[in-house]
Enzyme design. Structure first.
Site, mmCIF file in Angstrom:
data_model
loop_
_atom_site.group_PDB
_atom_site.id
_atom_site.type_symbol
_atom_site.label_atom_id
_atom_site.label_comp_id
_atom_site.label_asym_id
_atom_site.label_seq_id
_atom_site.Cartn_x
_atom_site.Cartn_y
_atom_site.Cartn_z
ATOM 1 C CD GLN A 131 -3.836 14.777 -11.805
ATOM 2 O OE1 GLN A 131 -3.248 15.828 -12.699
ATOM 3 N NE2 GLN A 131 -4.933 13.966 -12.552
ATOM 4 C CB SER A 134 -9.879 12.205 -5.833
ATOM 5 O OG SER A 134 -9.887 12.783 -7.209
ATOM 6 C CD GLU A 252 -8.189 14.127 -15.155
ATOM 7 O OE1 GLU A 252 -8.261 15.151 -14.507
ATOM 8 O OE2 GLU A 252 -8.050 13.172 -14.647
ATOM 9 C CD GLU A 381 -24.058 12.870 -13.375
ATOM 10 O OE1 GLU A 381 -22.730 12.725 -13.225
ATOM 11 O OE2 GLU A 381 -24.732 11.758 -13.580
HETATM 12 C C1 LIG Z 1 -10.670 5.854 -14.216
HETATM 13 C C2 LIG Z 1 -10.409 6.863 -13.190
HETATM 14 C C3 LIG Z 1 -9.082 7.458 -12.841
HETATM 15 C C4 LIG Z 1 -9.076 8.192 -11.658
HETATM 16 N N1 LIG Z 1 -7.839 8.544 -11.484
HETATM 17 C C5 LIG Z 1 -7.377 9.458 -10.644
HETATM 18 C C6 LIG Z 1 -6.001 9.819 -10.321
HETATM 19 O O1 LIG Z 1 -5.304 9.812 -10.672
HETATM 20 N N2 LIG Z 1 -5.949 10.797 -9.152
HETATM 21 C C7 LIG Z 1 -7.021 11.476 -8.754
HETATM 22 O O2 LIG Z 1 -6.806 12.441 -7.887
HETATM 23 N N3 LIG Z 1 -8.458 11.150 -8.938
HETATM 24 C C8 LIG Z 1 -8.716 10.258 -9.801
HETATM 25 N N4 LIG Z 1 -9.978 9.932 -9.996
HETATM 26 C C9 LIG Z 1 -10.924 10.226 -9.323
HETATM 27 C C10 LIG Z 1 -11.923 11.210 -10.084
HETATM 28 O O3 LIG Z 1 -11.218 12.355 -10.474
HETATM 29 C C11 LIG Z 1 -13.111 11.207 -9.287
HETATM 30 O O4 LIG Z 1 -13.784 9.812 -9.129
HETATM 31 C C12 LIG Z 1 -14.016 12.398 -9.734
HETATM 32 O O5 LIG Z 1 -13.593 13.557 -9.824
HETATM 33 C C13 LIG Z 1 -15.477 12.254 -9.119
HETATM 34 O O6 LIG Z 1 -15.419 12.344 -7.918
HETATM 35 P P1 LIG Z 1 -16.142 11.238 -6.698
HETATM 36 O O7 LIG Z 1 -15.568 10.130 -6.963
HETATM 37 O O8 LIG Z 1 -15.643 12.030 -5.353
HETATM 38 O O9 LIG Z 1 -17.459 11.599 -7.156
HETATM 39 P P2 LIG Z 1 -18.543 12.714 -6.614
HETATM 40 O O10 LIG Z 1 -17.818 14.038 -6.637
HETATM 41 O O11 LIG Z 1 -18.844 12.443 -4.783
HETATM 42 O O12 LIG Z 1 -19.740 12.660 -7.245
HETATM 43 C C14 LIG Z 1 -20.943 11.550 -6.710
HETATM 44 C C15 LIG Z 1 -22.054 12.084 -7.765
HETATM 45 O O13 LIG Z 1 -22.599 13.050 -7.625
HETATM 46 C C16 LIG Z 1 -22.540 13.968 -8.793
HETATM 47 N N5 LIG Z 1 -22.316 15.551 -8.489
HETATM 48 C C17 LIG Z 1 -21.388 15.795 -7.752
HETATM 49 N N6 LIG Z 1 -21.411 17.325 -7.843
HETATM 50 C C18 LIG Z 1 -22.393 17.580 -8.585
HETATM 51 C C19 LIG Z 1 -22.928 18.839 -9.026
HETATM 52 N N7 LIG Z 1 -22.473 19.984 -8.591
HETATM 53 N N8 LIG Z 1 -23.921 18.877 -9.990
HETATM 54 C C20 LIG Z 1 -24.317 17.658 -10.419
HETATM 55 N N9 LIG Z 1 -23.996 16.454 -10.015
HETATM 56 C C21 LIG Z 1 -22.774 16.269 -9.166
HETATM 57 C C22 LIG Z 1 -21.428 13.425 -9.782
HETATM 58 O O14 LIG Z 1 -21.558 13.661 -11.137
HETATM 59 C C23 LIG Z 1 -21.472 11.990 -9.269
HETATM 60 O O15 LIG Z 1 -22.487 11.069 -10.065
HETATM 61 C C24 LIG Z 1 -10.033 8.719 -10.871
HETATM 62 C C25 LIG Z 1 -11.384 8.432 -11.282
HETATM 63 C C26 LIG Z 1 -11.387 7.082 -12.304
HETATM 64 C C27 LIG Z 1 -12.952 6.922 -12.664
#
Ligand SMILES: Cc1cc2nc3c(=O)[nH]c(=O)nc-3n(C[C@H](O)[C@H](O)[C@H](O)COP(=O)(O)OP(=O)(O)OC[C@H]3O[C@@H](n4cnc5c(N)ncnc54)[C@H](O)[C@@H]3O)c2cc1C
Length: 411
Positions: A131, A134, A252, A381
């Site tokens: 998928q 991100s 998911e 969050e």
């Molecule tokens: C085990 C695992 C498997 C994954 N597999 C996939 C995959 O197969 N394909 C894929 O596309 N992605 C995958 N991901 C990525 C995952 O979807 C993202 O890590 C997740 O959506 C968070 O995005 P980010 O890491 O960019 O964090 P960010 O969105 O940058 O967030 C950083 C911090 O800010 C906080 N935050 C952000 N927005 C807000 C808000 N509006 N209000 C309050 N707090 C907020 C978040 O809670 C977090 O603490 C995976 C992640 C993990 C951990």
């Protein structure tokens, strides 16, 4: 709330149990982890074979429609199968993303020809999907995707893809991937997105595994450099990518909901009995017993929540906020358990699991992995925001980008 299986569910449970007994060894302990010592490639091969056997027996994708090779069963039957399979030592499920998230989008939004070609091989474990959502600047707010797909200007019927994805689970092994790309930056962010599926071995697709703290590489960075995508690999209409993505995200969250092994507190009690604290057994210390009691109460509360969700599923209803709450509390409790168990080890906590004993395989796995469960499928969050807005009816977050074309948003 109903704690009992209906007569049909009892008979389905027996069918699952019988098939599993005939096809897999039973676990010796509830915290046993399968495939220790195997490489990722060997585990994937074992997972492919197991998925093939499950599919041949009608347990490969229980809720998929019969027309697509599934069983046409209920979500409750899926849960029953998973509960039963949890008692057996079977290979890890590398097909959860393919079958639980990506392929449901394909059968909801792709053409007949695409479904006919791709659903069967995925169901039988022959083709793995990933998928590709991100990106470095688009995670919680997926609407900010910057990967671009532009219509070919050289007469070919297709698109040219450029950009980068990150955290893509199992991309290094996947045959295909579903990618969300921006096709029109002149409209508001959710309207200019389109979904495509791509061949992960196509020219211009570069997969770079990310090495994790536990030494494994489950995730990857994926780069696209002028990748040609035939228009026949577009899923849904141009500009309808967000709708396609929501299908995957809903699935998911459903599959990440029940993350808590019910017997975890027993494992903690066993560790406490053998651990030393302040010159005596950790079990003799009131503060330590309080932590065990917290773990037990959380585990029991989660089990009751799960029963409530299952009762709703059993009656053909959508579960309410139970899954969101179970995800927040379950992942947090797993992390607390792992930290507590590791602390009880004292200085021995720095040793690798194979040096301290079998129970520690699970502790080590959770110590490294539970933090990820609090992020994947929506961070704590974001899930709390959803519960606040959709369940408690609190005012929604201010949206400064509403109605603003993507290319006019501040960078
Ligand atoms: C085990 C695992 C498997 C994954 N597999 C996939 C995959 O197969 N394909 C894929 O596309 N992605 C995958 N991901 C990525 C995952 O979807 C993202 O890590 C997740 O959506 C968070 O995005 P980010 O890491 O960019 O964090 P960010 O969105 O940058 O967030 C950083 C911090 O800010 C906080 N935050 C952000 N927005 C807000 C808000 N509006 N209000 C309050 N707090 C907020 C978040 O809670 C977090 O603490 C995976 C992640 C993990 C951990």
């Amino acid at each position: 709330m109903d704690f009992q299986d209906s007569p049909e569910e009892i008979s389905f449970r027996q069918e699952c149990r019988q098939w599993l007994q005939d096809n897999a060894p039973q676990k010796q302990r509830s915290d046993e982890i399968s495939g220790q010592g195997l490489t990722s490639a060997q585990l994937l091969q074992a997972s492919r074979e197991w998925q093939g056997r499950r599919a041949a027996a009608g347990f490969g994708a229980i809720t998929w429609p019969v027309a697509f090779g599934g069983r046409g069963g209920t979500p409750m039957q899926e849960v029953i199968y998973r509960q039963e399979e949890g008692r057996f030592n079977v290979p890890p499920n590398y097909f959860a993303v393919s079958l639980g998230m990506v392929l449901p989008s394909l059968f909801a939004h792709a053409s007949e020809e695409v479904r006919a070609r791709y659903l069967g091989p995925a169901l039988h474990g022959k083709e793995l999907w990933c998928q590709l959502l991100s990106e470095p600047g688009a995670g919680s707010d997926l609407g900010m995707v910057r990967t671009r797909a532009e219509c070919c200007s050289d007469g070919r019927d297709g698109w040219i893809l450029n950009g980068q994805k990150v955290w893509t689970t199992l991309a290094q092994f996947a045959e295909f991937g579903m990618v969300l790309a921006r096709t029109d930056p002149t409209v508001p962010k959710f309207e200019g997105l389109t979904s495509f599926f791509i061949d992960m071995k196509a020219p211009g697709v570069e997969v770079r595994p990310i090495r994790q703290a536990n030494g494994e590489s489950e995730f990857n960075e994926v780069f696209f450099n002028d990748v040609f995508i035939p228009d026949s690999q577009r899923v849904g209409a141009a500009g309808a990518g967000w709708k396609v993505t929501l299908t995957a995200l809903m699935n998911e969250r459903l599959s990440i909901g029940g993350v808590m092994p019910p017997d975890l507190w027993r494992t903690a009690a066993q560790i406490m009995r053998s651990a030393e604290f302040n010159g005596g057994s950790a079990m003799a210390d009131g503060r330590m017993r309080e932590r065990l009691a917290d773990l037990y109460l959380n585990a029991h509360g989660l089990w009751l929540l799960q029963c409530r969700g299952l009762t709703a599923l059993g009656k053909g209803k959508e579960p309410g906020p139970e899954l969101s709450i179970a995800k927040i509390v379950g992942a947090r409790t797993l992390q607390d358990f792992a930290y507590f168990a590791m602390d009880l080890q004292g200085e021995r906590g720095v040793l690798a699991a194979e040096e301290v004993g079998d129970t520690w395989q699970l502790v080590e796995k959770l110590w490294f992995g539970a933090a990820g469960m609090r992020i994947a499928g929506g961070t704590d969050e974001i899930v709390k925001n959803n519960v606040g807005e959709r369940v408690l009816g609190l005012p929604s977050e201010p949206r400064m980008d509403k109605g603003v074309p993507f290319n006019q948003l501040p960078r």
